[in-house]
Structures are given as C-alpha cells and as structure tokens.
Design a protein around this motif. Structure first.
Motif, PDB file in Angstrom:
ATOM      1  N   LYS A  73      53.327   9.624  28.248  1.00  0.00           N
ATOM      2  CA  LYS A  73      53.361   8.675  29.374  1.00  0.00           C
ATOM      3  C   LYS A  73      54.665   7.892  29.364  1.00  0.00           C
ATOM      4  O   LYS A  73      55.322   7.739  30.395  1.00  0.00           O
ATOM      5  CB  LYS A  73      52.174   7.719  29.302  1.00  0.00           C
ATOM      6  CG  LYS A  73      52.190   6.669  30.396  1.00  0.00           C
ATOM      7  CD  LYS A  73      51.058   5.670  30.247  1.00  0.00           C
ATOM      8  CE  LYS A  73      51.214   4.545  31.277  1.00  0.00           C
ATOM      9  NZ  LYS A  73      50.267   3.471  31.065  1.00  0.00           N
ATOM     10  N   GLU A 128      57.616  10.186  30.272  1.00  0.00           N
ATOM     11  CA  GLU A 128      57.585  10.561  31.686  1.00  0.00           C
ATOM     12  C   GLU A 128      58.176   9.444  32.547  1.00  0.00           C
ATOM     13  O   GLU A 128      58.897   9.706  33.509  1.00  0.00           O
ATOM     14  CB  GLU A 128      56.149  10.845  32.119  1.00  0.00           C
ATOM     15  CG  GLU A 128      56.026  11.281  33.565  1.00  0.00           C
ATOM     16  CD  GLU A 128      54.584  11.534  33.948  1.00  0.00           C
ATOM     17  OE1 GLU A 128      54.192  11.093  35.045  1.00  0.00           O
ATOM     18  OE2 GLU A 128      53.851  12.163  33.159  1.00  0.00           O
ATOM     19  N   CYS A 129      57.883   8.218  32.188  1.00  0.00           N
ATOM     20  CA  CYS A 129      58.344   7.067  32.984  1.00  0.00           C
ATOM     21  C   CYS A 129      59.742   6.593  32.617  1.00  0.00           C
ATOM     22  O   CYS A 129      60.506   6.174  33.486  1.00  0.00           O
ATOM     23  CB  CYS A 129      57.374   5.903  32.822  1.00  0.00           C
ATOM     24  SG  CYS A 129      55.744   6.202  33.500  1.00  0.00           S
ATOM     25  N   ASN A 157      63.515  17.216  27.897  1.00  0.00           N
ATOM     26  CA  ASN A 157      63.169  18.416  28.663  1.00  0.00           C
ATOM     27  C   ASN A 157      64.475  19.032  29.144  1.00  0.00           C
ATOM     28  O   ASN A 157      64.967  18.726  30.224  1.00  0.00           O
ATOM     29  CB  ASN A 157      62.253  18.059  29.833  1.00  0.00           C
ATOM     30  CG  ASN A 157      61.795  19.270  30.607  1.00  0.00           C
ATOM     31  OD1 ASN A 157      62.361  20.354  30.487  1.00  0.00           O
ATOM     32  ND2 ASN A 157      60.769  19.099  31.405  1.00  0.00           N
TER      33      ASN A 157
END
Length: 85
Positions: free
Chosen positions: A52, A55-56, A66
């Motif tokens: 989480k 991702e943010c 990534n």
C-alpha cells in the motif's frame, strides 16, 4: 510529509518490528504453533501495508521498484536526508 504517508509508513515499521520480535521468539520456541500462526498473520499484514505504501508513495527498498512499469524509479523523489521521506 503528509499525515497519511506518515501513518502508513509507521504501520509498515510497526509490523516489521513485530515480525522481527516474533522471529526471535520462534528461534527459541520453534514448536510454538500460536507464535508461528501469529508470525504468518503479521507477515501477511506487513506485505500488504508495504505494498500500500509503495503504491502510493514509491518504493521503500529495491524490492519495491517496478522496473517494467517505472524504470529505475528508486532514484526519483526525495532521499531520506532531504527531510521528505
């Protein structure tokens, strides 16, 4: 750094600390089923909280980069000593 980012990072840190403590306990009590179950639960919660956050706000470690989506995004954004991480 905004409050949500701080709270999310703190959750990751708390869960990481709990995992380490449980792992140390399991080193001396490897047959404790309850502790093992709790470790597995906390490990899952930690992975979710870390995902989480990343991702943010971007990767916390190299493992969170990534490269297929973002290239080498590790170097983007402020470094911890710049006061924004």
């Amino acid at each position: 750094m905004n409050r949500d980012r701080i709270a999310t990072l703190r959750k990751v840190q708390e869960l990481n600390f709990t995992m380490i403590e449980l792992a140390l306990f399991l080193n001396t009590h490897p047959c404790d089923e309850e502790a093992l179950a709790l470790y597995n639960k906390v490990k899952t919660m930690h992975a979710s909280a870390k995902a989480k956050y990343e991702e943010c706000y971007g990767p916390l470690t190299y493992e969170g980069v990534n490269t297929e989506k973002d290239g080498w995004s590790w170097v983007k954004g402020p470094w911890p000593w710049e006061g924004e991480c």
